[in-house]
Motif scaffolding. Structure first.
Motif, PDB file in Angstrom:
ATOM      1  N   LEU A 164      43.090  49.181  43.529  1.00  0.00           N
ATOM      2  CA  LEU A 164      43.108  47.880  42.855  1.00  0.00           C
ATOM      3  C   LEU A 164      44.550  47.525  42.561  1.00  0.00           C
ATOM      4  N   ARG A 165      44.781  46.309  42.062  1.00  0.00           N
ATOM      5  CA  ARG A 165      46.157  45.907  41.755  1.00  0.00           C
ATOM      6  C   ARG A 165      46.299  45.649  40.258  1.00  0.00           C
ATOM      7  N   HIS A 166      47.208  46.412  39.662  1.00  0.00           N
ATOM      8  CA  HIS A 166      47.439  46.287  38.216  1.00  0.00           C
ATOM      9  C   HIS A 166      48.699  45.466  37.989  1.00  0.00           C
ATOM     10  N   PHE A 167      48.648  44.511  37.096  1.00  0.00           N
ATOM     11  CA  PHE A 167      49.826  43.687  36.807  1.00  0.00           C
ATOM     12  C   PHE A 167      50.374  44.025  35.434  1.00  0.00           C
ATOM     13  N   GLY A 168      51.664  43.872  35.275  1.00  0.00           N
ATOM     14  CA  GLY A 168      52.254  44.041  33.943  1.00  0.00           C
ATOM     15  C   GLY A 168      52.615  42.666  33.403  1.00  0.00           C
ATOM     16  N   GLY A 169      53.697  42.621  32.673  1.00  0.00           N
ATOM     17  CA  GLY A 169      54.214  41.348  32.163  1.00  0.00           C
ATOM     18  C   GLY A 169      53.186  40.621  31.328  1.00  0.00           C
ATOM     19  N   GLY A 170      53.032  39.340  31.598  1.00  0.00           N
ATOM     20  CA  GLY A 170      52.092  38.529  30.823  1.00  0.00           C
ATOM     21  C   GLY A 170      50.638  38.849  31.153  1.00  0.00           C
ATOM     22  N   LEU A 171      50.432  39.718  32.129  1.00  0.00           N
ATOM     23  CA  LEU A 171      49.054  40.039  32.524  1.00  0.00           C
ATOM     24  C   LEU A 171      48.695  41.472  32.136  1.00  0.00           C
ATOM     25  N   ASP A 172      49.156  41.861  30.945  1.00  0.00           N
ATOM     26  CA  ASP A 172      48.885  43.230  30.489  1.00  0.00           C
ATOM     27  C   ASP A 172      47.399  43.537  30.553  1.00  0.00           C
ATOM     28  N   ASP A 173      47.094  44.730  31.048  1.00  0.00           N
ATOM     29  CA  ASP A 173      45.708  45.182  31.149  1.00  0.00           C
ATOM     30  C   ASP A 173      44.847  44.325  32.071  1.00  0.00           C
ATOM     31  N   CYS A 174      45.502  43.534  32.925  1.00  0.00           N
ATOM     32  CA  CYS A 174      44.740  42.758  33.910  1.00  0.00           C
ATOM     33  C   CYS A 174      44.783  43.464  35.266  1.00  0.00           C
ATOM     34  N   ILE A 175      43.672  43.394  35.957  1.00  0.00           N
ATOM     35  CA  ILE A 175      43.550  44.036  37.268  1.00  0.00           C
ATOM     36  C   ILE A 175      42.990  43.007  38.253  1.00  0.00           C
ATOM     37  N   ARG A 176      43.605  42.962  39.433  1.00  0.00           N
ATOM     38  CA  ARG A 176      43.070  42.072  40.477  1.00  0.00           C
ATOM     39  C   ARG A 176      42.264  42.908  41.458  1.00  0.00           C
ATOM     40  N   ILE A 177      41.064  42.434  41.704  1.00  0.00           N
ATOM     41  CA  ILE A 177      40.163  43.164  42.611  1.00  0.00           C
ATOM     42  C   ILE A 177      39.937  42.308  43.856  1.00  0.00           C
ATOM     43  N   SER A 178      40.363  42.800  45.011  1.00  0.00           N
ATOM     44  CA  SER A 178      40.061  42.086  46.255  1.00  0.00           C
ATOM     45  C   SER A 178      38.603  42.332  46.591  1.00  0.00           C
ATOM     46  N   ILE A 179      37.897  41.271  46.973  1.00  0.00           N
ATOM     47  CA  ILE A 179      36.481  41.432  47.302  1.00  0.00           C
ATOM     48  C   ILE A 179      36.382  42.107  48.669  1.00  0.00           C
ATOM     49  N   GLY A 180      35.611  43.182  48.721  1.00  0.00           N
ATOM     50  CA  GLY A 180      35.457  43.908  49.986  1.00  0.00           C
ATOM     51  C   GLY A 180      34.096  43.649  50.603  1.00  0.00           C
ATOM     52  N   THR A 181      33.680  44.549  51.459  1.00  0.00           N
ATOM     53  CA  THR A 181      32.322  44.484  52.015  1.00  0.00           C
ATOM     54  C   THR A 181      31.355  44.884  50.908  1.00  0.00           C
ATOM     55  N   PRO A 182      30.054  44.604  51.059  1.00  0.00           N
ATOM     56  CA  PRO A 182      29.099  45.021  50.011  1.00  0.00           C
ATOM     57  C   PRO A 182      29.221  46.518  49.724  1.00  0.00           C
ATOM     58  N   GLU A 183      29.440  47.335  50.749  1.00  0.00           N
ATOM     59  CA  GLU A 183      29.535  48.789  50.550  1.00  0.00           C
ATOM     60  C   GLU A 183      30.788  49.123  49.728  1.00  0.00           C
ATOM     61  N   GLU A 184      31.890  48.486  50.054  1.00  0.00           N
ATOM     62  CA  GLU A 184      33.130  48.757  49.306  1.00  0.00           C
ATOM     63  C   GLU A 184      32.976  48.325  47.845  1.00  0.00           C
ATOM     64  N   ASN A 185      32.327  47.191  47.641  1.00  0.00           N
ATOM     65  CA  ASN A 185      32.153  46.704  46.269  1.00  0.00           C
ATOM     66  C   ASN A 185      31.240  47.644  45.474  1.00  0.00           C
ATOM     67  N   ASP A 186      30.215  48.171  46.159  1.00  0.00           N
ATOM     68  CA  ASP A 186      29.335  49.144  45.496  1.00  0.00           C
ATOM     69  C   ASP A 186      30.112  50.400  45.111  1.00  0.00           C
ATOM     70  N   LYS A 187      31.036  50.775  45.977  1.00  0.00           N
ATOM     71  CA  LYS A 187      31.852  51.963  45.697  1.00  0.00           C
ATOM     72  C   LYS A 187      32.682  51.741  44.425  1.00  0.00           C
ATOM     73  N   LEU A 188      33.211  50.533  44.284  1.00  0.00           N
ATOM     74  CA  LEU A 188      33.963  50.203  43.064  1.00  0.00           C
ATOM     75  C   LEU A 188      33.044  50.319  41.845  1.00  0.00           C
ATOM     76  N   LEU A 189      31.845  49.747  41.956  1.00  0.00           N
ATOM     77  CA  LEU A 189      30.932  49.776  40.804  1.00  0.00           C
ATOM     78  C   LEU A 189      30.540  51.213  40.457  1.00  0.00           C
ATOM     79  N   ARG A 190      30.399  52.056  41.483  1.00  0.00           N
ATOM     80  CA  ARG A 190      30.086  53.476  41.201  1.00  0.00           C
ATOM     81  C   ARG A 190      31.247  54.137  40.454  1.00  0.00           C
ATOM     82  N   ALA A 191      32.468  53.811  40.872  1.00  0.00           N
ATOM     83  CA  ALA A 191      33.643  54.380  40.191  1.00  0.00           C
ATOM     84  C   ALA A 191      33.665  53.922  38.728  1.00  0.00           C
ATOM     85  N   LEU A 192      33.304  52.685  38.492  1.00  0.00           N
ATOM     86  CA  LEU A 192      33.304  52.172  37.108  1.00  0.00           C
ATOM     87  C   LEU A 192      32.165  52.800  36.301  1.00  0.00           C
TER      88      LEU A 192
END
Ligand code: PMP
Length: 309
Positions: free
Chosen positions: A272-300
């Motif tokens: 994932l992409r973590h930003f600093g500066g004015g976006l403290d604690d913000c993370i950008r998530i690129s949308i992947g395939t359904p399988e990749e997105n499920d993998k993210l949800l499993r990690a969470l």
């Protein structure tokens, strides 16, 4: 005859048709990255011109402005106000040397689309003092039409488009800048001759065939569905404190411990992409395939279990 065309005319026509402008209103470039550089070099004299951008936004506007020696004026947008731009603050921040205003819409990394009324106000009130450059790299992922349709009404509008995102063609390095024909001629004079290599022109022409475009359209539709599914799923974690609405192929979220989320996802090979500066604690998530997105949800889910343990 061993060289490519100086400017690929057939490709220009095909892209103009896709983007919704006249061929004379388009310069084909090596991705929109080259267009950003060209516009800044064409409009800004070193040391004297200034470029205005909003923050947070795509970092390459600042980069190319710095390379050109242009002054950079940054006007913040606020997370608490869903990152909408403040037109009055922008107009206030402009000065006599401000040649260009860059507005990314949908914005990277926030996913925010610039309201049409705000753009029209900027175009009118900056008149012949500044060109407004709208970077539409992600426009196909939103439900609002491209602002290219305003080209006939405003002669200080430039629009950047790319084949890197919705067409998934980043490797080909192809995009374009659309604007009034005289400005396009000026930008063309600054661009290197033979900028687009023959194999690139051929493979992009192939990618613009109807069947390929239909395939790309389906992928975009799937990404949009997945974005909404993921947004809803993310809102259910108590450590996800905000999921901003997005018109792009990514989501920006705020979590209560970004370093921990990044670490846990990294362990599960989800980048994932973590930003600093004015976006403290913000993370950008690129949308992947359904399988990749499920993998993210499993990690969470694992992170949730760690936290409950
Ligand atoms: N504009 C924005 C907003 C982007 O996010 C990117 C790529 N990340 C670009 C332009 C450049 O893309 P390309 O040069 O591949 O067209």
């Amino acid at each position: 005859n061993r060289y490519p065309e100086v400017r690929p005319q057939k490709l220009r026509q095909a892209l103009a048709k896709r983007f919704g402008c006249e061929p004379e209103q388009l310069l084909v470039t090596r991705g929109s990255s080259e267009a950003i550089d060209l516009v800044i070099r064409t409009f800004c004299q070193s040391e004297t011109g200034s470029v205005l951008t909003t923050t947070p936004s795509f970092s390459m506007y600042r980069h190319y402005a710095e390379v050109q020696g242009a002054r950079i004026i940054e006007v913040p947008t606020l997370a608490e106000q869903d990152f909408v731009i403040d037109v009055d603050a922008i107009l206030e921040a402009c000065d006599d040397s401000t040649r260009l205003l860059f507005v990314c819409s949908p914005n990277n990394p926030t996913g925010t689309t610039l309201p049409r009324a705000d753009l029209e106000r900027l175009l009118k009130l900056r008149g012949d003092q500044s060109a407004i450059v709208v970077d539409e790299a992600y426009v196909e992922f939103g439900d609002k039409p491209s602002v290219i349709e305003l080209l006939g009404r405003f002669d200080n509008l430039l629009v950047l488009r790319t084949l890197s995102k919705a067409l998934g063609f980043a490797g080909a390095r192809c995009g374009g800048v659309a604007g009034p024909a005289p400005v396009i001629r000026m930008l063309s004079a600054v661009q290197a001759p033979y900028a687009l290599a023959t194999p690139v022109v051929e493979c992009v022409e192939d990618a613009l065939q109807a069947n390929q475009l239909e395939l790309a359209r389906k992928t975009v539709a799937e990404i949009i569905d997945e974005r909404e599914r993921l947004a809803e799923a993310l809102r259910r974690y108590d450590f996800v404190t905000k999921v901003w609405p997005s018109d792009a192929n990514f989501l920006l979220i705020r979590v209560d411990d970004a370093a921990r989320v990044m670490r846990r996802c990294g362990e599960e090979k989800v980048l994932l992409r973590h930003f600093g500066g004015g976006l403290d604690d913000c993370i950008r998530i690129s949308i992947g395939t359904p399988e990749e997105n499920d993998k993210l949800l499993r990690a969470l889910d694992m992170l949730k279990e760690d936290r409950n343990a």
